[in-house]
Write a protein that holds these residues in place. Sequence first.
Motif, short mmCIF file in Angstrom:
data_model
loop_
_atom_site.label_atom_id
_atom_site.label_comp_id
_atom_site.label_asym_id
_atom_site.label_seq_id
_atom_site.Cartn_x
_atom_site.Cartn_y
_atom_site.Cartn_z
N ALA A 130 -6.54 3.92 -7.34
CA ALA A 130 -5.63 2.89 -6.85
C ALA A 130 -5.18 1.99 -7.99
CB ALA A 130 -6.31 2.05 -5.77
N GLN A 131 -6.10 1.66 -8.87
CA GLN A 131 -5.79 0.82 -10.03
C GLN A 131 -4.75 1.48 -10.92
OE1 GLN A 131 -8.87 0.40 -13.07
NE2 GLN A 131 -8.53 -1.80 -13.04
N TYR A 158 4.85 -5.42 1.42
CA TYR A 158 5.58 -5.11 0.19
C TYR A 158 4.69 -4.38 -0.82
CZ TYR A 158 9.43 -8.13 1.70
OH TYR A 158 10.47 -8.68 2.39
N PHE A 159 3.38 -4.57 -0.69
CA PHE A 159 2.44 -3.97 -1.64
C PHE A 159 1.70 -2.77 -1.05
CE2 PHE A 159 2.59 -8.56 -2.78
CZ PHE A 159 3.27 -8.41 -3.98
N THR A 160 2.21 -2.24 0.04
CA THR A 160 1.59 -1.07 0.66
C THR A 160 1.86 0.19 -0.17
OG1 THR A 160 1.89 -2.01 2.87
CG2 THR A 160 1.49 0.36 2.73
N PRO A 161 0.85 0.96 -0.51
CA PRO A 161 1.09 2.19 -1.29
C PRO A 161 1.82 3.23 -0.43
CG PRO A 161 -1.19 2.08 -0.54
CD PRO A 161 -0.58 0.75 -0.21
N VAL A 178 -6.38 1.62 -0.36
CA VAL A 178 -5.24 0.79 0.06
C VAL A 178 -5.46 -0.67 -0.32
CG1 VAL A 178 -3.92 -0.08 2.02
CG2 VAL A 178 -4.58 2.33 1.93
N LYS A 179 -6.66 -1.20 -0.06
CA LYS A 179 -6.96 -2.59 -0.37
C LYS A 179 -6.88 -2.85 -1.87
CE LYS A 179 -10.52 -6.14 0.17
NZ LYS A 179 -11.89 -6.45 0.67
N THR A 180 -7.43 -1.93 -2.65
CA THR A 180 -7.40 -2.08 -4.11
C THR A 180 -5.99 -1.98 -4.64
OG1 THR A 180 -9.62 -1.13 -4.27
CG2 THR A 180 -8.31 -1.21 -6.29
N PHE A 181 -5.22 -1.03 -4.11
CA PHE A 181 -3.84 -0.86 -4.56
C PHE A 181 -3.04 -2.12 -4.29
CE2 PHE A 181 0.60 0.06 -4.15
CZ PHE A 181 0.87 0.99 -5.12
#
Length: 228
Positions: A130-131, A158-161, A178-181
């Motif tokens: 994710a990083q 807006y930050f959803t992968p 998902v949370k990390t991304f």
Amino acid sequence: MKTTLLLLFISAITATQNAAAQTAAADSAQTIDAARLDAHRFRLSNENFNKFLREHFPATSDYFKPSYKANPNLVLLNDSLYVRSYRTAAYYRVLDRKTPHTPHDVATLKNAGPGGFSAAAYTTTSQQTAQNDAGQFSLTPDMLKKFKKAPFPATSDYFTPTTAIASNPALLTDSAYVKTFRFEAFYKTYHQRAHPVTHGLLIGGLIAAGVVLVVGIVAIAIVLTTID
């Protein structure tokens, strides 16, 4: 006569309400300013800071709650606007802390991996993926301008992968991924410049001006030496 008195009464009520509204607005602005000023001294312990790197707890977390030590004014500590403003300001203080602070850190790129974090901040494969994926994330120019004016949280859609950016689409159902991304994409956007070209031209101009100044000083020194 009655109509005139009624109009005067209505005008008086309206004036009183407007004055009250202006006073409330001024009080709110002072409360927000006080919260931001107090939060300027906020700092997580090293242990909690490392925990923040792994878990990304939000601004609503008790980790960012103002304490009596931060402000002994019990009235403000019980003021919801003050508490909310303090939490938000403290949260961004922690985000700013994540950038390199020493020449050694800058030279070695310590704590400045993809998306702004050290790879050592994560221990699971999904988080590390994710990083790396978030390093490719970017908002549209218009959305970036809106974000800079009023940052929306990491939990924003807006930050959803998406499948377009995820190196492994199967991870899109992985909550840790998902949370990390989301947080990494948010962090990258938080430190991204809205006008990188303009900033680059400004820095370039300052460097050029500095070079010209140095050359000019050297030339004058040579001339003075010749005259002597």
